[in-house]
Design a protein around this motif. Structure first.
Motif, PDB file in Angstrom:
ATOM      1  N   TRP A 102      10.454  18.413 -58.600  1.00  0.00           N
ATOM      2  CA  TRP A 102      10.097  18.003 -57.240  1.00  0.00           C
ATOM      3  C   TRP A 102       9.452  16.625 -57.250  1.00  0.00           C
ATOM      4  O   TRP A 102       9.661  15.818 -56.341  1.00  0.00           O
ATOM      5  CB  TRP A 102       9.167  19.051 -56.649  1.00  0.00           C
ATOM      6  CG  TRP A 102       8.947  18.992 -55.170  1.00  0.00           C
ATOM      7  CD1 TRP A 102       9.573  18.182 -54.251  1.00  0.00           C
ATOM      8  CD2 TRP A 102       8.040  19.796 -54.417  1.00  0.00           C
ATOM      9  NE1 TRP A 102       9.109  18.435 -52.989  1.00  0.00           N
ATOM     10  CE2 TRP A 102       8.162  19.417 -53.058  1.00  0.00           C
ATOM     11  CE3 TRP A 102       7.134  20.796 -54.760  1.00  0.00           C
ATOM     12  CZ2 TRP A 102       7.397  20.013 -52.042  1.00  0.00           C
ATOM     13  CZ3 TRP A 102       6.389  21.391 -53.745  1.00  0.00           C
ATOM     14  CH2 TRP A 102       6.520  21.001 -52.399  1.00  0.00           C
ATOM     15  N   LEU A 160      13.862  15.547 -54.191  1.00  0.00           N
ATOM     16  CA  LEU A 160      14.288  16.861 -53.733  1.00  0.00           C
ATOM     17  C   LEU A 160      15.647  17.304 -54.255  1.00  0.00           C
ATOM     18  O   LEU A 160      15.977  18.486 -54.196  1.00  0.00           O
ATOM     19  CB  LEU A 160      14.315  16.898 -52.194  1.00  0.00           C
ATOM     20  CG  LEU A 160      12.969  17.109 -51.498  1.00  0.00           C
ATOM     21  CD1 LEU A 160      13.116  16.926 -50.002  1.00  0.00           C
ATOM     22  CD2 LEU A 160      12.421  18.503 -51.802  1.00  0.00           C
ATOM     23  N   VAL A 220      15.518  20.111 -56.919  1.00  0.00           N
ATOM     24  CA  VAL A 220      15.026  21.408 -56.430  1.00  0.00           C
ATOM     25  C   VAL A 220      16.000  22.021 -55.428  1.00  0.00           C
ATOM     26  O   VAL A 220      16.064  23.239 -55.284  1.00  0.00           O
ATOM     27  CB  VAL A 220      13.611  21.288 -55.813  1.00  0.00           C
ATOM     28  CG1 VAL A 220      12.600  20.949 -56.869  1.00  0.00           C
ATOM     29  CG2 VAL A 220      13.563  20.276 -54.699  1.00  0.00           C
ATOM     30  N   ILE A 238      12.435  25.513 -54.968  1.00  0.00           N
ATOM     31  CA  ILE A 238      11.432  25.746 -53.925  1.00  0.00           C
ATOM     32  C   ILE A 238      11.691  27.071 -53.233  1.00  0.00           C
ATOM     33  O   ILE A 238      10.769  27.881 -53.032  1.00  0.00           O
ATOM     34  CB  ILE A 238      11.416  24.583 -52.918  1.00  0.00           C
ATOM     35  CG1 ILE A 238      10.817  23.328 -53.561  1.00  0.00           C
ATOM     36  CG2 ILE A 238      10.609  24.958 -51.669  1.00  0.00           C
ATOM     37  CD1 ILE A 238      10.807  22.105 -52.667  1.00  0.00           C
ATOM     38  N   CYS A 272       6.472  16.227 -53.192  1.00  0.00           N
ATOM     39  CA  CYS A 272       5.654  17.106 -54.027  1.00  0.00           C
ATOM     40  C   CYS A 272       4.174  16.749 -53.906  1.00  0.00           C
ATOM     41  O   CYS A 272       3.325  17.608 -53.657  1.00  0.00           O
ATOM     42  CB  CYS A 272       6.117  17.012 -55.475  1.00  0.00           C
ATOM     43  SG  CYS A 272       5.133  17.974 -56.631  1.00  0.00           S
TER      44      CYS A 272
END
Length: 322
Positions: free
Chosen positions: A260, A264, A267, A273, A304
């Motif tokens: 993260w 993004l 993830v 997430i 993050c």
């Protein structure tokens, strides 16, 4: 772990003993903030041994409060309730130790669904706050108390009798579909997905708490019996969920945090997430599929660093420099 220290005549501490107490209590606070309960118990045992040797009951009771808060953070509420009741029964009535023990008891009882004892602990907390002499400090504690009771009541009301069934792939795909919505829209979704029990408990405990606070201090707080919009409830729910999800999302040594931190895309691809939020909600027995989708979509809005700083759980206890 025994809840007491062996009675002995308090003695004047040497500088070495003061330094050791300071170091151990500092280590215990670090264990609390990192949710390291096993290390916290070891550290607390060292403090107990030193307290027994010196008759320093106050420092041992402080350690018990910190250890109990650690227990609450990791879900060991029965342990916390046992030890916090010991602090209540052995601390002086007018001390900050007693006040913080009552507050932590209210949180622990709410976590176990024992609303009656939670209300009694809230009442005892409010009765004890008047022992804080500085008006500004009293107002700060009232504000922190109301905010925490609001958060914990939302969580308590949202807990299910059975474990929710949540599918990570489904939560991820539906959360991605919501990314075009604004933060306010997502918060409204989160608020709307809370069960009536959660809203009712939030309103009841917020109002009963506010109405017990002296008029002068209550002026700086939101008035009771005012309808709260769904987006505001959703914002309070996200604030509450930091007590459930933060560790799963913000462990610096975890793959999720590292990925993260780089952006993004990683993830998203690995559903990290979504997986962390779903696991945390299942463990806490909170939420429906739609609730989880809205929470994950909301988390996707943040970097993050921004999320982990903004939603880091705070301690209810005073940060002393002993």
């Amino acid at each position: 772990m025994p809840c007491y220290i062996i009675p002995s005549m308090a003695q004047k501490l040497t500088q070495a003993q003061k330094d050791r107490f300071k170091r151990l209590i500092g280590q215990l606070k670090v264990c609390c903030l990192s949710d390291d309960f096993e290390s916290a118990k070891v550290c607390a045992q060292d403090i107990r041994s030193l307290a027994n040797a010196t008759g320093e009951r106050h420092r041992w009771l402080l350690a018990l409060n910190i250890l109990s808060e650690t227990a609450i953070r990791v879900g060991n509420n029965d342990f916390a309730i046992q030890h916090l009741n010991s602090v209540v029964h052995t601390s002086n009535k007018s001390t900050r130790l007693r006040l913080e023990a009552y507050t932590l008891l209210a949180i622990a009882y709410l976590r176990t669904g024992d609303i009656d004892n939670a209300k009694k602990s809230i009442d005892n907390t409010i009765s004890s706050i008047k022992n804080i002499r500085a008006q500004n400090s009293r107002e700060v504690f009232y504000k922190k108390l109301v905010e925490r009771i609001e958060e914990e009541s939302i969580l308590a009301g949202a807990r299910l009798d059975s474990t929710p069934i949540l599918d990570v792939d489904e939560v991820q795909s539906k959360a991605v579909e919501l990314l075009q919505e604004s933060e306010a829209q997502l918060l409204a979704r989160i608020g709307n997905e809370l069960p009536d029990k959660s809203i009712n408990l939030f309103t009841m405990l917020r109002d009963s708490t506010l109405l017990q606070i002296p008029h002068q201090e209550r002026l700086c707080l939101p008035p009771p019996s005012v309808a709260v919009p769904s987006s505001s409830i959703g914002k309070k729910a996200m604030s509450a969920l930091k007590h459930v999800c933060w560790t799963a999302l913000c462990d610096r040594d975890d793959e999720l945090y590292k990925a993260w931190s780089d952006g993004l895309s990683a993830v998203y691809d690995k559903k990290l997430i979504a997986g962390a939020v779903v696991t945390a909600l299942i463990d806490a027995k909170i939420g429906s599929g739609l609730f989880a989708v809205s929470v994950v979509a909301y988390v996707f809005k943040f970097s993050c660093r921004t999320f982990c700083e903004a939603f880091a759980p705070d301690t209810i206890m005073k940060r002393t420099r002993r």
